[in-house]
Design a protein around this motif. Structure first.
Motif, mmCIF file in Angstrom:
data_model
loop_
_atom_site.group_PDB
_atom_site.id
_atom_site.type_symbol
_atom_site.label_atom_id
_atom_site.label_comp_id
_atom_site.label_asym_id
_atom_site.label_seq_id
_atom_site.Cartn_x
_atom_site.Cartn_y
_atom_site.Cartn_z
ATOM 1 N N TYR A 192 42.635 49.011 28.695
ATOM 2 C CA TYR A 192 43.260 47.472 28.542
ATOM 3 C C TYR A 192 44.483 47.432 29.375
ATOM 4 N N ALA A 193 45.452 48.402 28.914
ATOM 5 C CA ALA A 193 46.773 48.306 29.480
ATOM 6 C C ALA A 193 46.680 48.444 31.061
ATOM 7 N N TYR A 211 55.971 40.878 32.346
ATOM 8 C CA TYR A 211 55.714 41.945 31.515
ATOM 9 C C TYR A 211 56.059 43.135 32.225
ATOM 10 N N ASN A 212 56.501 44.086 31.577
ATOM 11 C CA ASN A 212 56.969 45.673 32.163
ATOM 12 C C ASN A 212 55.581 46.180 32.533
ATOM 13 N N GLY A 213 55.753 47.102 33.403
ATOM 14 C CA GLY A 213 54.395 47.804 33.646
ATOM 15 C C GLY A 213 54.950 49.370 34.186
ATOM 16 N N ILE A 214 53.954 50.154 33.949
ATOM 17 C CA ILE A 214 54.092 51.619 34.448
ATOM 18 C C ILE A 214 53.020 52.163 35.381
ATOM 19 N N VAL A 215 53.359 53.349 35.839
ATOM 20 C CA VAL A 215 52.310 54.070 36.689
ATOM 21 C C VAL A 215 51.429 54.856 35.709
ATOM 22 N N PHE A 216 50.101 54.274 35.524
ATOM 23 C CA PHE A 216 48.940 54.984 34.895
ATOM 24 C C PHE A 216 48.503 56.060 35.639
ATOM 25 N N HIS A 217 48.140 57.262 35.040
ATOM 26 C CA HIS A 217 47.489 58.277 35.648
ATOM 27 C C HIS A 217 46.092 58.231 35.464
ATOM 28 N N PHE A 243 49.044 45.874 32.731
ATOM 29 C CA PHE A 243 50.253 46.229 32.711
ATOM 30 C C PHE A 243 50.791 47.175 33.625
ATOM 31 N N SER A 244 50.103 47.342 35.007
ATOM 32 C CA SER A 244 50.478 48.424 35.763
ATOM 33 C C SER A 244 51.807 48.058 36.535
ATOM 34 N N ILE A 245 52.522 48.859 37.095
ATOM 35 C CA ILE A 245 53.815 48.466 38.011
ATOM 36 C C ILE A 245 53.343 47.543 38.809
ATOM 37 N N LYS A 246 52.265 48.042 39.778
ATOM 38 C CA LYS A 246 51.822 47.128 40.932
ATOM 39 C C LYS A 246 51.803 45.411 40.580
ATOM 40 N N ASN A 247 51.349 45.255 39.338
ATOM 41 C CA ASN A 247 51.137 43.962 38.786
ATOM 42 C C ASN A 247 52.587 43.234 38.545
ATOM 43 N N GLN A 248 53.481 44.151 37.975
ATOM 44 C CA GLN A 248 54.838 43.620 37.837
ATOM 45 C C GLN A 248 55.701 43.297 39.079
ATOM 46 N N LEU A 249 55.702 44.323 40.133
ATOM 47 C CA LEU A 249 56.163 44.245 41.450
ATOM 48 C C LEU A 249 55.577 42.764 42.057
ATOM 49 N N ASP A 250 54.384 42.853 42.169
ATOM 50 C CA ASP A 250 53.533 41.591 42.852
ATOM 51 C C ASP A 250 54.330 40.274 42.165
ATOM 52 N N LEU A 262 53.640 52.016 26.173
ATOM 53 C CA LEU A 262 52.836 52.184 27.440
ATOM 54 C C LEU A 262 52.669 53.789 27.864
ATOM 55 N N GLU A 263 53.694 54.245 27.713
ATOM 56 C CA GLU A 263 53.714 55.667 28.310
ATOM 57 C C GLU A 263 52.921 56.578 27.271
ATOM 58 N N ALA A 264 52.949 56.271 26.114
ATOM 59 C CA ALA A 264 51.966 57.075 25.112
ATOM 60 C C ALA A 264 50.578 56.706 25.362
ATOM 61 N N THR A 265 50.457 55.231 25.566
ATOM 62 C CA THR A 265 49.067 54.962 25.911
ATOM 63 C C THR A 265 48.600 55.780 27.161
#
Length: 362
Positions: free
Chosen positions: A341-342, A167-173, A346-353, A278-281
């Protein structure tokens, strides 16, 4: 492990974010990832801004097959272990040279390959066929949803042992880093997507019209072949005062607009795992989507967001109306629940791993 990611370079939407976010995370973790774009454009520019080692092949056109020798030489001389392509054009180029390179070849499928060239007559059918053939030839295929994985295996006839769902992920702030929301008069809805038929903005326009609520304002942020037809439909529906077409917006511009948005909506006919939601989230905005891809993984229940039937104006209108009639407190609670939850899933670290784990099998 030395990895080269390859993209045509002209992507401006979710694909760009996917590539840049992934390579930025890899850089921060000290991984040897580089980017090659076939042409100069938004992807190379964004990657450089993030400090990613970036190369441009310099293809003279979309169909510059003369650059294949240059591409082969670049990959072999660079001693890459993995070459990872994103997008139909990059897939096509690698499919034509994959037997001449020493690296393992992986592809990420970001969208439905049978819809990528929809509406482009004979040329679209040819490109679809070439892209499907490329998917079958690759050593490894990453599907960004279970739905796409099934499509690749059952319809495109890609070897199931090659297909991996990541799954895609993003960097959450941190919430403290998110700009405070502005007080505003209207209930503001945003749709961030290319203005193409597959994104279904005409459904959203008609759904908002059906509600006949002058308190609703719709912001459409995106550019594409349907922008002028959508503007014409807005006039036809007498909705001009309610709708603003922003055209393509940068992340910085969107961040500013998000300060006065109450709901982020996608009414697509087909999606993978939309990063824009995800970015809106991340910006603590409640989300609404049609029931596409694996959206139930992103919105696992009604306390996390809203899901409408695909292509169903009445269903979209009903879900928008549910959001409009919730209190500000209820919407804030929903936004916070979805973000927690996201962040976990769905973090970018999970995706890369997950991607690295597959790379290591070769």
């Amino acid at each position: 492990m030395k990895v080269l990611h390859v993209n045509a370079g002209l992507e401006n939407g979710g694909g760009l974010s996917h590539i840049v976010n992934l390579l930025t995370e890899a850089k921060q973790e000290g991984k040897d990832f580089e980017l090659l774009t076939l042409a100069e454009g938004p992807v190379a520019q964004a990657a450089r801004e993030h400090g990613i080692e970036t190369h441009v092949l310099g293809a003279n056109s979309r169909y510059d097959l003369a650059s294949l020798k240059k591409l082969t030489r670049f990959i072999n001389d660079g001693d890459y272990d993995i070459v990872h392509t994103h997008g139909a054009r990059a897939n096509l180029f690698l499919s034509l040279i994959h037997k001449k390179i020493k690296a393992t070849w992986c592809i990420t499928v970001h969208s439905d390959p049978y819809l990528d060239f929809a509406g482009r007559s004979l040329l679209g059918k040819i490109f679809t066929s070439l892209n499907i053939r490329a998917l079958r030839r690759a050593d490894c295929v990453f599907a960004v949803t279970e739905c796409f994985a099934r499509l690749l295996i059952n319809k495109a006839q890609v070897d199931k042992n090659k297909v991996h769902v990541i799954y895609n992920g993003i960097v959450f702030h941190n919430d403290s880093e998110i700009p405070a929301k502005y007080e505003h008069t209207y209930f503001n809805i945003i749709n961030v997507a290319r203005t193409e038929k597959v994104k279904g903005q005409e459904l959203l326009l008609k759904a908002v019209k059906q509600l006949n609520d002058q308190h609703i304002r719709l912001h459409i942020a995106g550019d594409g072949s349907q922008l002028e037809p959508l503007k014409a439909l807005t006039r036809q529906l007498n909705m001009a005062p309610q709708v603003t077409f922003h055209g393509f917006m940068t992340h910085h511009q969107l961040s500013s607009l998000y300060k006065r948005i109450d709901l982020a909506v996608l009414t697509s006919y087909s999606e993978s795992f939309p990063l824009v939601l995800l970015e809106a989230t991340d910006n603590l905005i409640p989300i609404l989507s049609t029931d596409v891809g694996d959206i139930h993984r992103m919105i696992p229940g009604p306390e996390y967001g809203f899901i409408a039937k695909v292509g169903d104006i009445d269903s979209i209108a009903k879900q928008v109306n549910l959001a409009v009639n919730k209190s500000n407190k209820e919407l804030r609670q929903m936004a916070h629940a979805e973000k927690r939850y996201a962040e976990e899933h769905f973090s970018i670290k999970n995706q890369l791993d997950s991607i690295l784990a597959v790379y290591r099998t070769f």
